[in-house]
Design an enzyme around this catalytic site. Structure first.
Site, PDB file in Angstrom:
ATOM      1  N   GLU B 167     -14.122  -7.972   9.550  1.00  0.00           N
ATOM      2  CA  GLU B 167     -12.774  -8.490   9.295  1.00  0.00           C
ATOM      3  C   GLU B 167     -11.764  -7.352   9.206  1.00  0.00           C
ATOM      4  O   GLU B 167     -10.631  -7.478   9.686  1.00  0.00           O
ATOM      5  CB  GLU B 167     -12.759  -9.306   7.991  1.00  0.00           C
ATOM      6  CG  GLU B 167     -13.309 -10.715   8.151  1.00  0.00           C
ATOM      7  CD  GLU B 167     -12.734 -11.448   9.357  1.00  0.00           C
ATOM      8  OE1 GLU B 167     -11.490 -11.469   9.518  1.00  0.00           O
ATOM      9  OE2 GLU B 167     -13.520 -11.985  10.169  1.00  0.00           O
ATOM     10  N   SER B 253     -23.656   7.536  21.077  1.00  0.00           N
ATOM     11  CA  SER B 253     -23.437   6.321  21.887  1.00  0.00           C
ATOM     12  C   SER B 253     -24.328   6.204  23.127  1.00  0.00           C
ATOM     13  O   SER B 253     -24.771   5.108  23.447  1.00  0.00           O
ATOM     14  CB  SER B 253     -21.972   6.232  22.314  1.00  0.00           C
ATOM     15  OG  SER B 253     -21.113   6.349  21.218  1.00  0.00           O
ATOM     16  N   HIS B 382     -21.690  -8.001  20.813  1.00  0.00           N
ATOM     17  CA  HIS B 382     -22.197  -6.629  20.940  1.00  0.00           C
ATOM     18  C   HIS B 382     -21.442  -5.712  19.974  1.00  0.00           C
ATOM     19  O   HIS B 382     -22.024  -4.901  19.271  1.00  0.00           O
ATOM     20  CB  HIS B 382     -22.046  -6.114  22.371  1.00  0.00           C
ATOM     21  CG  HIS B 382     -22.224  -4.633  22.491  1.00  0.00           C
ATOM     22  ND1 HIS B 382     -23.444  -4.018  22.332  1.00  0.00           N
ATOM     23  CD2 HIS B 382     -21.323  -3.627  22.694  1.00  0.00           C
ATOM     24  CE1 HIS B 382     -23.292  -2.715  22.459  1.00  0.00           C
ATOM     25  NE2 HIS B 382     -22.017  -2.449  22.662  1.00  0.00           N
ATOM     26  N   SER B 383     -20.121  -5.848  19.985  1.00  0.00           N
ATOM     27  CA  SER B 383     -19.280  -5.055  19.085  1.00  0.00           C
ATOM     28  C   SER B 383     -17.968  -5.807  18.955  1.00  0.00           C
ATOM     29  O   SER B 383     -17.808  -6.896  19.501  1.00  0.00           O
ATOM     30  CB  SER B 383     -19.020  -3.662  19.673  1.00  0.00           C
ATOM     31  OG  SER B 383     -18.119  -3.768  20.778  1.00  0.00           O
TER      32      SER B 383
END
Lengths: 357, 490
Positions: B167, B253, B382-383
């Site tokens: 959020e 990453s 996923h993100s």
């Protein structure tokens, strides 16, 4: 393939006369125990020293165990054991990834990539992992003990995949160092510095010189400083900058130019990143002219970076455009190798053009 | 077909040899004390795998806090027996074999290709059914009340941290976030089964391992907000955690790059004779990378104590596993590399705990890699840069979120044990929520790291080009302060 290559290499070398190199700095280092040896033997001696002086040092790569296809790791496995000197599966990204992990645990991980031409599968591990390992962890982790050795450059018959000089790719990567020696003594001293440097280093070895270059090399443990260029020949008319095996060609060009009355200053950059701008700058301030030479293709080569940096710093002092005598922008060709190469004559022409500009 | 008939005959034969296995092995906490006993007698752990050679002697340790009860063990590797039987018969039939590196290879006059897949999919080990009831015949490591309650609490904390941080990203307070929804059990239960000395090389969906090890909510918030208290010095995107104190390497990453590194780290542990292993995590997508192959092969050849933990969650961003590989998931690849492997229900915390516990004990004791494939589902996007409803049906997400929810399943079990109540639950949630909100507030107020941190740590010492660039930049900032964020102290 490598074995075939090696035997062909050996044959072709036997018909070329051996060439010595002058190393001007610290000559007293040579005196007590200097021994005449070729470049691969000097590398071998450095590896012996590295393993001997640090029980946390490891040497590994493809075919390393039996001595390596260029014999650089001869005798190491027998002397230091199979757990410290060993073969790996045939996989460059695995070798470098493994080496990063090993180095991250406080070890000296000395990884061999059999030919620089085959380093590209490991590019991601070098660029995205090794180079950023310290930075991305806020200095909590580092892989500073990592040294990647790889033979590079032309040998007369290597074609596309046994000839390339990929140094420029790695010079675009903050976080690693790139080092190339020009001679046996330099190779030993620089390699030991790279192995002990607290940063990951890519060390390209001029394979043309493995057997060809012979000079006095101190038998004791010594190191030569990184990021320090060396003026190996003083002159007043033009500065020549190069590294690795190209310096032998450049030295010949200097001698020929001298016969025509041109005095050349020759600089061995040794460390390509982070490189010693100051030494090159002060030489160019003196001579007013600069020529850079490397075997790699001219476009995007490291010569371009040197040229730009020196123009920034010495613009008003320059009396001619910076000259680059480099490999051409083709894949490295087999039969056409003599045409591709930055030869002595090409260099001599460029020296004369620059001096007479 | 003829070949298959022969094979099925030997299969029945080999199955009959597999029955009646019994064994017990000690927990990690008693491992040090019992290590000598184990190394001097036949190993119960080894028996888990090699039970075809007959049952092993019992071992029992009363001081164990937790205990691996193995009333009956069914081999997951019938084919190996089958192959060895087959070879034997052929040898007898023809008395001919090829001497070849790795052992004798029998000749056969049958031209038969090995099938691309097994008859059935490799089964998935589980302990708890969907209602949190232990399956009667299941063999698993007993978990103490203390550990079980911490596991549940950390799973809830992870869930709540995910939803509040998510959020916060939606409100624009942090730039990026990535949840672990649906994979809480793999995160927490695997962490619980490892030893604190085991080194972790994560991918990026394993923050629960750090949470378990004591990385605080404030530490998480500091990283996501990129403030000066972030131990990574605010250089990486949110969720790229790192903590040397918790033996947790920096998240990177690029996919699967951590896997070959894990082998190097493990090799170092091996050289030092440490009683520890490396745990490294990756997903189904990561298993397609070259680094995955490199790592498994290196670990097998170099006999490195690594536990490879694959979170097979069905999706690599939008790519489903059918478009990722055609093998029966990951577990079957282990054998191709000579690595022992197991498939586990990733939404069953007890199964994950048991499998990882056994895996790390084998890795350390036998100095070998182990592959664990945990079947799970990425319930979240996923993100924060992804909307997964564009490529997968809502009811699929709902099914995994509700019916197969790993946290709810584990809660049912701890409740049935009498270790947890509704009251405990609401108290925990209330307290965690407060802590997370407070952590966010503090992280938001904490200033950013100084500009000097941009130039440090590229190398051990700052080289001259960086000194020069830092100096130039500082001069530029003086001339054009409006171009630069005022929140970074210069």
């Amino acid at each position: 393939m490598a074995a075939t290559f090696l035997s062909r290499f050996g044959r072709s070398l036997s018909c070329i006369s051996r060439r010595g190199f002058s190393t001007s700095c610290d000559d007293k280092l040579l005196l007590p125990t200097g021994k005449s040896m070729n470049l691969y033997s000097a590398i071998n001696q450095a590896l012996h020293t590295a393993l001997e002086t640090d029980p946390r040092a490891f040497v590994f790569g493809e075919d390393v165990s039996f001595g390596g296809v260029f014999r650089c790791t001869t005798g190491l496995a027998d002397r230091f054991g199979k757990s410290r000197v060993f073969n790996t599966p045939l996989c460059e990204q695995g070798i470098v990834g493994f080496a990063i992990g090993l180095a991250a645990m406080g070890n000296r991980a000395i990884a061999e990539i059999q030919f620089a031409d085959y380093i590209f599968p490991a590019f991601d591990q070098i660029v995205n992992e090794a180079a950023k390992f310290r930075y991305r962890s806020g200095n909590q982790f580092n892989c500073g003990g990592l040294t990647i050795r790889a033979p590079y450059g032309a040998v007369g018959h290597g074609g596309h995949y046994h000839s390339q000089s990929p140094e420029a790719f790695f010079c675009h990567v903050p976080g690693i160092k790139v080092v190339i020696p020009r001679s046996p003594r330099q190779a030993k001293g620089l390699l030991l510095s790279c192995i002990r440097d607290p940063n990951p280093v890519v060390f390209f070895e001029p394979k043309w010189l493995y057997r060809l270059a012979v000079e006095e090399v101190p038998e004791h443990d010594f190191m030569l400083p990184l990021s320090e260029a060396e003026v190996i020949r003083e002159g007043s008319d033009i500065t020549l900058v190069g590294w690795g095996s190209q310096l032998s060609v450049m030295e010949q060009a200097c001698l020929d130019a001298e016969k025509e009355g041109i005095s050349c200053e020759l600089i061995d950059l040794k460390t390509l990143i982070p490189w010693d701008k100051e030494t090159v700058e002060s030489s160019v301030r003196k001579t007013g002219r600069l020529l850079i030479s490397h075997e790699a293709p001219v476009t995007g080569g490291f010569g371009a970076e040197i040229s730009a940096s020196i123009v920034e710093r010495c613009f008003l002092r320059l009396e001619a455009p910076v000259a680059r005598v480099c490999g051409l922008d083709t894949p490295f060709p087999l039969v056409f190798e003599p045409f591709y190469m930055p030869t002595k004559s090409k260099m001599l022409d460029a020296i004369k053009t620059t001096v007479n500009y | 077909m003829a070949v298959w008939l022969v094979r099925s005959r030997t299969f029945v034969h080999s199955l009959s040899k597999k029955m009646g296995f019994l064994g017990v092995y000690p927990s990690r906490s008693s491992w040090d004390a019992s290590f000598m006993q184990y190394s001097s007698s036949s190993s119960a752990i080894l028996s888990l795998v090699d039970n075809r050679y007959g049952s092993r002697p019992y071992g029992f340790f009363d001081n164990s806090a937790t205990r691996f009860l193995v009333p009956r063990f069914k081999s997951t590797e019938p084919e190996r027996d089958l192959d060895s039987q087959h070879i034997k018969e052929d040898e007898e039939d023809h008395d001919q074999a090829l001497d070849f590196p790795g052992g004798k290879v029998p000749f056969t006059s049958e031209m038969s290709f090995i099938s691309e897949s097994g008859d059935k999919r490799v089964p998935c080990y589980r302990v708890l059914d969907d209602n949190g009831e232990p399956i009667v015949s299941s063999n698993f490591v007993q978990v103490s009340k203390e550990i079980a309650v911490k596991m549940y609490s950390d799973m809830v904390t992870l869930q709540m941290m995910d939803s509040i941080f998510y959020e916060a990203q939606r409100q624009g307070r942090i730039s990026f976030y990535l949840t672990t929804s649906g994979e809480e059990a793999i995160n927490i239960a695997s962490a619980a089964a490892l030893s604190a000395d085991d080194l972790v090389l994560p991918q990026y969906r394993e923050p629960g391992v750090l949470l378990w090890r004591g990385f605080t909510l404030q530490d998480f918030a500091n990283q996501c907000f990129g403030n000066k208290a972030d131990s990574g010095k605010a250089r990486q995107m949110p969720i790229h955690y790192v903590s040397k104190n918790h033996n947790y390497f920096a998240v990177s990453s690029p996919m699967a790059t951590q896997l070959p590194q894990a082998v190097g780290v493990a090799y170092s542990l091996k050289m030092d004779g440490k009683n520890a292993c490396v745990a490294t995590y990756f997903g189904d997508g990561g298993s397609s990378e070259g680094d995955f192959h490199a790592a498994l092969n290196f670990s097998a050849v170099l006999e490195a104590p690594v536990v490879f933990i694959c979170r097979n969650n069905g999706w690599a961003i939008s790519t489903p596993t059918e478009e990722q590989f055609r093998s029966d998931g990951l577990v079957v690849r282990g054998r191709a590399y000579g690595i022992r492997s197991i498939r586990v229900d990733g939404n069953d915390a007890l199964a994950v705990y048991s499998a990882i516990h056994a895996a790390r004990e084998m890795a350390v004791r036998e100095q070998r890699p182990i592959l664990v494939e945990a079947l799970t589902y990425r319930v979240g996007h996923h993100s924060t840069s992804d909307d997964s409803t564009k490529y997968r049906p809502l009811n699929e997400i709902e099914y995994w979120k509700l019916t197969r929810n790993p946290v709810n399943r584990f809660r049912k079990w701890v409740e049935k044990k009498g270790w947890w109540s509704d009251k405990d639950d609401s108290e925990l949630r209330g307290s965690i929520r407060k802590q997370i909100l407070q952590a966010i507030q503090i992280a938001e107020k904490t200033e950013k790291p100084p500009l000097a941190d941009m130039f440090s740590d590229v190398y051990d010492k700052q080289p001259s080009n960086l000194q020069e660039q830092e100096k130039l930049l500082r001069e530029t900032i003086k001339r054009h302060p409006q171009d630069y964020p005022s929140y970074v102290p210069v």
